[in-house]
Scaffold this motif. Sequence first.
Motif, PDB file in Angstrom:
ATOM      1  N   PHE A 115      40.611  40.388  35.123  1.00 55.33           N
ATOM      2  CA  PHE A 115      40.224  39.064  35.313  1.00 55.33           C
ATOM      3  C   PHE A 115      40.706  38.613  36.821  1.00 55.33           C
ATOM      4  N   GLY A 116      41.383  39.357  37.030  1.00 56.51           N
ATOM      5  CA  GLY A 116      42.679  38.674  38.539  1.00 56.51           C
ATOM      6  C   GLY A 116      42.546  39.809  39.623  1.00 56.51           C
ATOM      7  N   HIS A 117      41.304  40.430  39.217  1.00 56.11           N
ATOM      8  CA  HIS A 117      41.124  41.994  40.040  1.00 56.11           C
ATOM      9  C   HIS A 117      40.668  40.653  41.502  1.00 56.11           C
ATOM     10  N   TRP A 118      40.904  41.069  42.725  1.00 57.92           N
ATOM     11  CA  TRP A 118      40.471  39.756  43.492  1.00 57.92           C
ATOM     12  C   TRP A 118      39.180  39.812  44.144  1.00 57.92           C
ATOM     13  N   LYS A 119      38.535  40.639  43.943  1.00 54.74           N
ATOM     14  CA  LYS A 119      36.622  40.287  43.664  1.00 54.74           C
ATOM     15  C   LYS A 119      36.735  39.657  42.782  1.00 54.74           C
ATOM     16  N   VAL A 120      37.249  38.848  41.971  1.00 54.59           N
ATOM     17  CA  VAL A 120      37.058  37.482  41.006  1.00 54.59           C
ATOM     18  C   VAL A 120      37.925  36.775  41.513  1.00 54.59           C
ATOM     19  N   ARG A 121      38.624  36.775  41.908  1.00 55.12           N
ATOM     20  CA  ARG A 121      39.491  35.483  42.794  1.00 55.12           C
ATOM     21  C   ARG A 121      38.626  35.102  44.540  1.00 55.12           C
ATOM     22  N   THR A 122      38.681  35.882  44.778  1.00 61.79           N
ATOM     23  CA  THR A 122      37.712  35.663  45.498  1.00 61.79           C
ATOM     24  C   THR A 122      36.410  34.646  45.016  1.00 61.79           C
ATOM     25  N   SER A 123      35.577  35.529  44.673  1.00 60.60           N
ATOM     26  CA  SER A 123      34.116  34.652  43.508  1.00 60.60           C
ATOM     27  C   SER A 123      33.946  33.377  43.536  1.00 60.60           C
ATOM     28  N   ASN A 127      32.709  30.367  46.233  1.00 64.11           N
ATOM     29  CA  ASN A 127      31.651  30.293  45.741  1.00 64.11           C
ATOM     30  C   ASN A 127      31.390  29.445  44.483  1.00 64.11           C
ATOM     31  N   GLY A 128      32.926  28.971  43.848  1.00 62.80           N
ATOM     32  CA  GLY A 128      32.794  28.647  42.802  1.00 62.80           C
ATOM     33  C   GLY A 128      32.309  29.187  41.787  1.00 62.80           C
ATOM     34  N   ARG A 129      32.431  30.030  41.426  1.00 65.46           N
ATOM     35  CA  ARG A 129      31.587  30.810  40.147  1.00 65.46           C
ATOM     36  C   ARG A 129      32.305  32.012  39.376  1.00 65.46           C
ATOM     37  N   MET A 130      31.765  32.231  38.716  1.00 64.28           N
ATOM     38  CA  MET A 130      32.171  33.399  38.028  1.00 64.28           C
ATOM     39  C   MET A 130      31.455  34.699  38.540  1.00 64.28           C
ATOM     40  N   PRO A 131      32.025  35.388  38.849  1.00 63.58           N
ATOM     41  CA  PRO A 131      31.369  36.763  39.219  1.00 63.58           C
ATOM     42  C   PRO A 131      30.552  37.226  38.774  1.00 63.58           C
TER      43      PRO A 131
END
Length: 195
Positions: A115-123, A127-131
Amino acid sequence: MVLRPDLAVIAESVAPGSRVLDVGCGDGALIAALRDRKGCDARGMEIDPANVAECVARGLSVIQGDADKDLAFYPDSSVEYAILSQTLQTTMRPDRVLEELLRIGRKAFVSFPNFGHWKVRTSLLWNGRMPVTRLLPIAWYATPNIHHATVNDFRDMVRERGIKVEQAWYLSGDRRCSPAAASFRAEHAVFLLAR
């Protein structure tokens, strides 16, 4: 049958003829591959009754059980490998489940989404949302994931418990990636652990 990338890593690494317990075995794909390709005595535990029924119908040795409660019934060192693939984050007490795996198996394979992957962090940042992604396809309110760990969180947990990491693999999509900045770059991680 083509195995999911984390399962393929595990299947490649299990010694032929080993006794294996796959906890949270899902549809039994890994158990079948280990039995058929490596001659392993592969058994499973699965919480979902539909998956258990599917596994049994395919001739796989799978029982219904809950990793948080039922691992205590297995004897010490009863298998060479205890496996927990994409299940750690769904357990109530991942630390206790990990201790049970290493009591039952001489070694344990654990794979989990990072859950530290860059896409999760970016989302979260933009977006302020869980991916919701291809590899995490379920909205936060319906997901079975109750613990959102990163690669670094997992490394810290095993180090605090004196657990040895014998090997680690990091996956980005369907491919392996380098351990450099794995907590940022890897979508999934696979660890081989021992005492």
